[in-house]
Enzyme design. Structure first.
Site, PDB file in Angstrom:
ATOM      1  N   ASP A  66      56.601  35.060  81.283  1.00 59.85           N
ATOM      2  CA  ASP A  66      57.264  34.316  81.420  1.00 59.85           C
ATOM      3  C   ASP A  66      56.854  32.535  81.612  1.00 59.85           C
ATOM      4  OD1 ASP A  66      57.192  36.690  82.648  1.00 59.85           O
ATOM      5  OD2 ASP A  66      58.357  36.540  84.493  1.00 59.85           O
ATOM      6  N   ASP A  72      56.816  28.199  88.515  1.00 63.98           N
ATOM      7  CA  ASP A  72      58.693  28.254  88.022  1.00 63.98           C
ATOM      8  C   ASP A  72      59.281  26.797  87.794  1.00 63.98           C
ATOM      9  OD1 ASP A  72      58.277  30.687  87.623  1.00 63.98           O
ATOM     10  OD2 ASP A  72      58.649  31.257  89.504  1.00 63.98           O
TER      11      ASP A  72
HETATM   12  N1  GLY Z   1      59.581  36.529  86.650  1.00 65.17           N
HETATM   13  C1  GLY Z   1      60.841  36.117  85.943  1.00 65.17           C
HETATM   14  C2  GLY Z   1      61.661  37.413  85.351  1.00 65.17           C
HETATM   15  O1  GLY Z   1      61.684  38.065  86.067  1.00 65.17           O
HETATM   16  O2  GLY Z   1      61.951  37.469  83.871  1.00 65.17           O
END
Ligand code: GLY
Length: 407
Positions: A185, A126
């Site tokens: 994501d 992330d």
């Molecule tokens: N994992 C990132 C989101 O919840 O969009």
């Protein structure tokens, strides 16, 4: 004398004509004037800045806002390692850019100091969210050698999670040694890598981003251009073990925010590479979202396009904000007809998010701007609550709209 009509006026006339020709084409009620939209945008920035000042009163010095529980009037917070830690400084910086309120910048700089150690975090994919939404914006507003180095180190840490056999950056870690989990994501983390190639001249970051995006196109999407949330690859061979949707209703469903991440991610891929394949992917995803029979008339998606209890289930303001922001970029790259359509839907989303239904009254909501997002319904986490990334992409989208309207 030649009459010069600004582009945005032409666009608005075109949208109005489309509306006359086919009133239910995009399901909007009234075409807003440019002045109305600009008022909405400026109100969003000014009130957002006032809301964000509330965090400074409530936050413990080493904490980041995460969400807010209205029942107990408690702020939910995180440390700097939480995947959302970059959104708070990012939103402060966007608001500072728009309002020039120096307190916002001071608070952003304070929190960036706490966040900077994450540049060495190799345990998460992330880092794009965490470091590019924060330091990326800080460096864009006021470039510095310190920010540049932090961003380069962050890109190095993110790249350390790439595997050339799988062709992807690893998303979630797993206790099973053979699992190699990649989530949609992760498309959002690639902008950091493109930035790093531009900053350093080292093309390896660019190549990792392109390889990751190509593998994602190949394996994450269904024939209708909706996407799975998670693909589990074999860590040794790259073969696919499973395709799943962890945060959505079912493995075969279209989790709303996942579709939004894909739309935004492939739009950014086109910006960075100008490869038409990514533009096509982004427009296909946009079509999937905008033509979906379960997308409500106000264009704020339910948390999952296939949630069985639609319409008696939660909307996800975060997905709406991400989609609006993505469409406000995608509209630049497509045909006139699609451009009008994307612009009109994005405006409609932002208008609806800016109403009392989604925007919190000043002084409420713990400091968050928007209400009604869904973090993870299957995980019973952050359901129908404010979220930092809903605010971030909402303010970003308002900024993008303002730029279009004032061009
Ligand atoms: N994992 C990132 C989101 O919840 O969009």
């Amino acid at each position: 004398m030649r009459l010069i009509i600004p582009n945005i006026v032409l666009k608005r006339i075109f949208v109005f004509l489309l509306f006359l020709l086919n009133g239910n084409l995009f399901c909007f009620g009234q075409t807003p004037s440019t002045a109305d939209l600009l008022n909405m945008v400026d109100k969003g920035f000014n009130e957002g800045a006032r809301q964000y000042a509330l965090f400074q009163k409530r936050l413990a010095p080493d904490r980041f806002p995460r969400s807010y529980n209205a029942n107990s009037d408690s702020l939910l917070v995180s440390n700097s390692g939480w995947w959302c830690s970059g959104f708070y400084p990012g939103t402060l910086l966007y608001l500072y850019e728009q309002t020039k309120n120096s307190q916002l910048l001071t608070e952003a700089e304070r929190i960036l100091k706490l966040l900077s150690k994450e540049q060495y975090n190799k345990d998460t994919h992330d880092l794009g969210f965490m470091m590019y939404c924060s330091f990326g914006n800080a460096n864009r507003i006021q470039a510095s050698e310190e920010y540049k180095q932090i961003l380069i180190n962050s890109a190095k840490s993110l790249s350390s999670r790439f595997d050339s056999v799988v062709g992807c950056i690893r998303s979630w870690n797993s206790k099973q040694p053979n699992d190699y989990l990649v989530i949609i994501d992760n498309m959002m983390n690639l902008e950091l890598l493109f930035w790093a190639t531009k900053a350093t001249g080292d093309s390896s970051y660019y190549k990792i981003a392109v390889t990751h995006a190509n593998t994602t196109i190949k394996n994450h999407f269904r024939p209708d251009y909706s996407s799975y949330h998670v693909v589990n690859y074999d860590a040794g061979t790259g073969a696919i073990h499973q395709k799943k949707t962890a945060q959505g209703y079912a493995d075969e469903s279209a989790w709303a925010r996942g579709q939004a991440w894909g739309l935004y991610g492939f739009t950014a891929m086109y910006r960075e590479t100008r490869n038409k394949k990514y533009l096509d992917q982004a427009t296909h995803i946009a079509d999937f979202i905008l033509k979906h029979p379960n997308l409500p008339k106000d264009k704020i998606p339910y948390w999952d396009f296939n949630a069985p209890d639609i319409p008696n289930t939660f909307r996800d303001a975060s997905a709406a904000a991400i989609i609006a922001s993505a469409l406000l970029e995608l509209e630049k790259y497509v045909s006139k007809v699609n451009s009008q359509k994307y612009l009109s839907v994005a405006e409609q989303i932002l208008q609806n998010l800016s109403t009392q239904a989604y925007t919190a009254a000043m002084g409420t909501n713990g400091g968050f701007i928007l209400k009604h997002s869904v973090g993870s319904l299957p995980g019973n986490s952050e359901v129908d609550m404010p979220l930092t990334y809903a605010d971030y992409y909402y303010i970003e989208a308002l900024g993008r709209l303002k730029k279009i309207l004032t061009n």
